[in-house]
Write a protein that holds these residues in place. Sequence first.
Motif, PDB file in Angstrom:
ATOM      1  N   ILE A   1      74.623 -42.343   6.710  1.00  9.16           N
ATOM      2  CA  ILE A   1      75.244 -41.269   5.923  1.00  9.16           C
ATOM      3  C   ILE A   1      75.706 -40.142   6.843  1.00  9.16           C
ATOM      4  O   ILE A   1      74.973 -39.702   7.735  1.00  9.16           O
ATOM      5  CB  ILE A   1      74.252 -40.687   4.903  1.00  9.16           C
ATOM      6  CG1 ILE A   1      73.709 -41.782   3.980  1.00  9.16           C
ATOM      7  CG2 ILE A   1      74.909 -39.580   4.078  1.00  9.16           C
ATOM      8  CD1 ILE A   1      72.531 -41.309   3.117  1.00  9.16           C
ATOM      9  N   ILE A   2      76.917 -39.664   6.589  1.00 12.27           N
ATOM     10  CA  ILE A   2      77.433 -38.441   7.205  1.00 12.27           C
ATOM     11  C   ILE A   2      77.572 -37.413   6.090  1.00 12.27           C
ATOM     12  O   ILE A   2      78.217 -37.677   5.068  1.00 12.27           O
ATOM     13  CB  ILE A   2      78.789 -38.680   7.881  1.00 12.27           C
ATOM     14  CG1 ILE A   2      78.644 -39.681   9.031  1.00 12.27           C
ATOM     15  CG2 ILE A   2      79.384 -37.366   8.389  1.00 12.27           C
ATOM     16  CD1 ILE A   2      79.972 -40.158   9.591  1.00 12.27           C
ATOM     17  N   LEU A   3      76.957 -36.253   6.261  1.00 11.74           N
ATOM     18  CA  LEU A   3      76.954 -35.202   5.240  1.00 11.74           C
ATOM     19  C   LEU A   3      77.910 -34.086   5.626  1.00 11.74           C
ATOM     20  O   LEU A   3      77.839 -33.550   6.734  1.00 11.74           O
ATOM     21  CB  LEU A   3      75.538 -34.636   5.081  1.00 11.74           C
ATOM     22  CG  LEU A   3      75.379 -33.450   4.115  1.00 11.74           C
ATOM     23  CD1 LEU A   3      75.641 -33.881   2.676  1.00 11.74           C
ATOM     24  CD2 LEU A   3      73.990 -32.827   4.258  1.00 11.74           C
ATOM     25  N   LEU A   4      78.794 -33.729   4.707  1.00 10.55           N
ATOM     26  CA  LEU A   4      79.688 -32.585   4.872  1.00 10.55           C
ATOM     27  C   LEU A   4      79.100 -31.420   4.073  1.00 10.55           C
ATOM     28  O   LEU A   4      78.937 -31.519   2.858  1.00 10.55           O
ATOM     29  CB  LEU A   4      81.096 -32.901   4.369  1.00 10.55           C
ATOM     30  CG  LEU A   4      81.741 -34.200   4.849  1.00 10.55           C
ATOM     31  CD1 LEU A   4      83.147 -34.330   4.272  1.00 10.55           C
ATOM     32  CD2 LEU A   4      81.756 -34.272   6.363  1.00 10.55           C
ATOM     33  N   ALA A   5      78.792 -30.330   4.755  1.00  7.93           N
ATOM     34  CA  ALA A   5      78.211 -29.161   4.092  1.00  7.93           C
ATOM     35  C   ALA A   5      78.828 -27.920   4.715  1.00  7.93           C
ATOM     36  O   ALA A   5      78.644 -27.675   5.913  1.00  7.93           O
ATOM     37  CB  ALA A   5      76.692 -29.138   4.265  1.00  7.93           C
ATOM     38  N   HIS A   6      79.552 -27.140   3.938  1.00  7.17           N
ATOM     39  CA  HIS A   6      80.255 -25.986   4.511  1.00  7.17           C
ATOM     40  C   HIS A   6      79.309 -25.096   5.297  1.00  7.17           C
ATOM     41  O   HIS A   6      79.521 -24.830   6.480  1.00  7.17           O
ATOM     42  CB  HIS A   6      80.955 -25.184   3.422  1.00  7.17           C
ATOM     43  CG  HIS A   6      81.595 -23.927   3.933  1.00  7.17           C
ATOM     44  ND1 HIS A   6      82.661 -23.933   4.804  1.00  7.17           N
ATOM     45  CD2 HIS A   6      81.283 -22.607   3.728  1.00  7.17           C
ATOM     46  CE1 HIS A   6      82.997 -22.694   5.100  1.00  7.17           C
ATOM     47  NE2 HIS A   6      82.177 -21.867   4.476  1.00  7.17           N
ATOM     48  N   GLU A   7      78.251 -24.620   4.655  1.00 10.24           N
ATOM     49  CA  GLU A   7      77.261 -23.815   5.365  1.00 10.24           C
ATOM     50  C   GLU A   7      76.246 -24.720   6.054  1.00 10.24           C
ATOM     51  O   GLU A   7      75.776 -25.695   5.455  1.00 10.24           O
ATOM     52  CB  GLU A   7      76.523 -22.869   4.405  1.00 10.24           C
ATOM     53  CG  GLU A   7      77.399 -21.792   3.791  1.00 10.24           C
ATOM     54  CD  GLU A   7      78.023 -22.210   2.464  1.00 10.24           C
ATOM     55  OE1 GLU A   7      78.739 -21.401   1.846  1.00 10.24           O
ATOM     56  OE2 GLU A   7      77.798 -23.374   2.043  1.00 10.24           O
ATOM     57  N   PRO A   8      75.846 -24.392   7.278  1.00 10.29           N
ATOM     58  CA  PRO A   8      74.858 -25.224   7.970  1.00 10.29           C
ATOM     59  C   PRO A   8      73.428 -25.012   7.499  1.00 10.29           C
ATOM     60  O   PRO A   8      72.523 -25.774   7.863  1.00 10.29           O
ATOM     61  CB  PRO A   8      75.006 -24.789   9.437  1.00 10.29           C
ATOM     62  CG  PRO A   8      75.469 -23.376   9.359  1.00 10.29           C
ATOM     63  CD  PRO A   8      76.353 -23.308   8.136  1.00 10.29           C
ATOM     64  N   HIS A   9      73.184 -23.996   6.671  1.00  8.24           N
ATOM     65  CA  HIS A   9      71.825 -23.552   6.391  1.00  8.24           C
ATOM     66  C   HIS A   9      70.988 -24.573   5.632  1.00  8.24           C
ATOM     67  O   HIS A   9      69.766 -24.456   5.593  1.00  8.24           O
ATOM     68  CB  HIS A   9      71.875 -22.229   5.612  1.00  8.24           C
ATOM     69  CG  HIS A   9      72.752 -21.201   6.269  1.00  8.24           C
ATOM     70  ND1 HIS A   9      73.686 -20.467   5.575  1.00  8.24           N
ATOM     71  CD2 HIS A   9      72.870 -20.824   7.565  1.00  8.24           C
ATOM     72  CE1 HIS A   9      74.334 -19.666   6.418  1.00  8.24           C
ATOM     73  NE2 HIS A   9      73.852 -19.866   7.628  1.00  8.24           N
ATOM     74  N   ILE A  10      71.612 -25.565   5.046  1.00  2.14           N
ATOM     75  CA  ILE A  10      70.885 -26.615   4.342  1.00  2.14           C
ATOM     76  C   ILE A  10      70.159 -27.537   5.310  1.00  2.14           C
ATOM     77  O   ILE A  10      69.270 -28.296   4.920  1.00  2.14           O
ATOM     78  CB  ILE A  10      71.867 -27.437   3.458  1.00  2.14           C
ATOM     79  CG1 ILE A  10      71.132 -28.303   2.434  1.00  2.14           C
ATOM     80  CG2 ILE A  10      72.763 -28.324   4.307  1.00  2.14           C
ATOM     81  CD1 ILE A  10      70.663 -27.571   1.238  1.00  2.14           C
ATOM     82  N   ALA A  11      70.512 -27.474   6.586  1.00  2.00           N
ATOM     83  CA  ALA A  11      70.061 -28.463   7.574  1.00  2.00           C
ATOM     84  C   ALA A  11      68.552 -28.699   7.597  1.00  2.00           C
ATOM     85  O   ALA A  11      68.122 -29.858   7.684  1.00  2.00           O
ATOM     86  CB  ALA A  11      70.573 -28.087   8.968  1.00  2.00           C
ATOM     87  N   PRO A  12      67.696 -27.670   7.533  1.00  2.00           N
ATOM     88  CA  PRO A  12      66.252 -27.951   7.566  1.00  2.00           C
ATOM     89  C   PRO A  12      65.763 -28.785   6.389  1.00  2.00           C
ATOM     90  O   PRO A  12      64.689 -29.397   6.468  1.00  2.00           O
ATOM     91  CB  PRO A  12      65.627 -26.548   7.543  1.00  2.00           C
ATOM     92  CG  PRO A  12      66.670 -25.663   8.153  1.00  2.00           C
ATOM     93  CD  PRO A  12      67.977 -26.223   7.639  1.00  2.00           C
ATOM     94  N   ARG A  13      66.534 -28.820   5.314  1.00  2.00           N
ATOM     95  CA  ARG A  13      66.149 -29.604   4.132  1.00  2.00           C
ATOM     96  C   ARG A  13      66.735 -31.008   4.128  1.00  2.00           C
ATOM     97  O   ARG A  13      66.368 -31.830   3.287  1.00  2.00           O
ATOM     98  CB  ARG A  13      66.607 -28.882   2.860  1.00  2.00           C
ATOM     99  CG  ARG A  13      65.863 -27.602   2.561  1.00  2.00           C
ATOM    100  CD  ARG A  13      66.416 -26.965   1.290  1.00  2.00           C
ATOM    101  NE  ARG A  13      66.585 -27.960   0.230  1.00  2.00           N
ATOM    102  CZ  ARG A  13      67.521 -27.881  -0.725  1.00  2.00           C
ATOM    103  NH1 ARG A  13      68.381 -26.863  -0.730  1.00  2.00           N
ATOM    104  NH2 ARG A  13      67.598 -28.809  -1.647  1.00  2.00           N
TER     105      ARG A  13
END
Length: 305
Positions: free
Chosen positions: A214-226
Motif C-alpha cells: 500500500i502507498i498512502l497519499l495524505a496531504h498533512e504528514p501528521h497522521i504518520a505516527p498512526r
Amino acid sequence: MITRRHLIRSIGGLSALGVSTAAYGVGVEPVLRLRVTRYRPTPRQWPADLPLKIAVIADIHACDPWMPLDRVAAIVDHTNALNADLIVLLGDYVAGLHQVTRIIPCREWARVLAGLKAPLGVHAVMGNHDYWDDRTVQRAGQGTTVAHRALEAAGIPVYENDVVRLTKDGRPFWLAGLGDQLAFLPARRFRSMVRFGADDLNATLAKVTDDAPIILLAHEPHIAPRVPARVALQLSGHTHGGQVRLLGWSPAVPPQHGVRLAYGHVRLKCDVIISGGLGCSIMPLRVGVPPEIVEVTLGRGPLVV
C-alpha cells in the motif's frame, strides 16, 4: 501545520542576514527556482523486485503573480519529462495567501494539470486550503469541494478515504487516498463541529482486500505516527518544508508528538516522504527550501544473472 506565529518567528530570524536575503526569499527562490528531489527508499513492505517510479506534486497554490498558469504548465512539462510510472497530486491547489493580484479559478489550473501523463495515471487528494477556500463546504461541514470537482472534470480522479488497486508488470499494489486532516478547522465560525478532519484512516485501509503493498497519499504528514506497518510508503506535503529551512531546521514546523515531520524522508512504522511543495502559504517567501517536484523510486528491479 505551519502557523503564522512560527513563520513570523522564522522570518524574524532572517532579519540579521539583511535585506538581500529577504529579497531572495521573496523574488528568487519561490518564483525562479525549481528542482527535482529524488528519493530511493527501501520499505520493508515493498517487493525489492518491483520497480516503481512515482512523481509527486504538492502544494501548487495557484495564484498570480506567485504561481501563474504558465508556471503550472512548466511544472507539468518537468513532471512529464521524468517518465514516471505514476503521478500523484497531494493537495492545496488553491491560493494560500492574500498577497495576490488574481485568484486563479479552479477550472483554469485543473485544465493545465490535465496535461500530466503517466502509464498508471494521475491521482489526487485534497488539501486543507482546498477545503478552507470553499465556504459552502465549510458551512455544511461536509461535501465535495470546488477543487475536487474541477480535477475530476479534468479527468483526474480524487480520493477521499478511498483506494484503488493498480498493477505494474503484472504485480498489484494499492494506492490509498486519505481525506484531509484539517478540512473543517475554520468551520467553528459557521457551526459547531464534532471533528476538524475529513480523514478516516481505518475505514480507508479497510477497503484494501488483499496483501498487496500500500502507498498512502495524505496531504498533512501528521497522521504518520498512526499509520500501521501494513502501509509501505506515505507521501505527504503541506509543510512546504517550513518555507524557511536553515541547516536542516524548519522553525515554522514544530515537532508533532516528539516526531519531526517537516521535510524529507522519515522512517516510522512505514517510510514517510514529505515534499517541500511548489507554492507558498501565509507569505510568498521561501529560503533554503526551493520549490520541488519529488521523484520516488521503489524497488530495484529483478536481478540479472
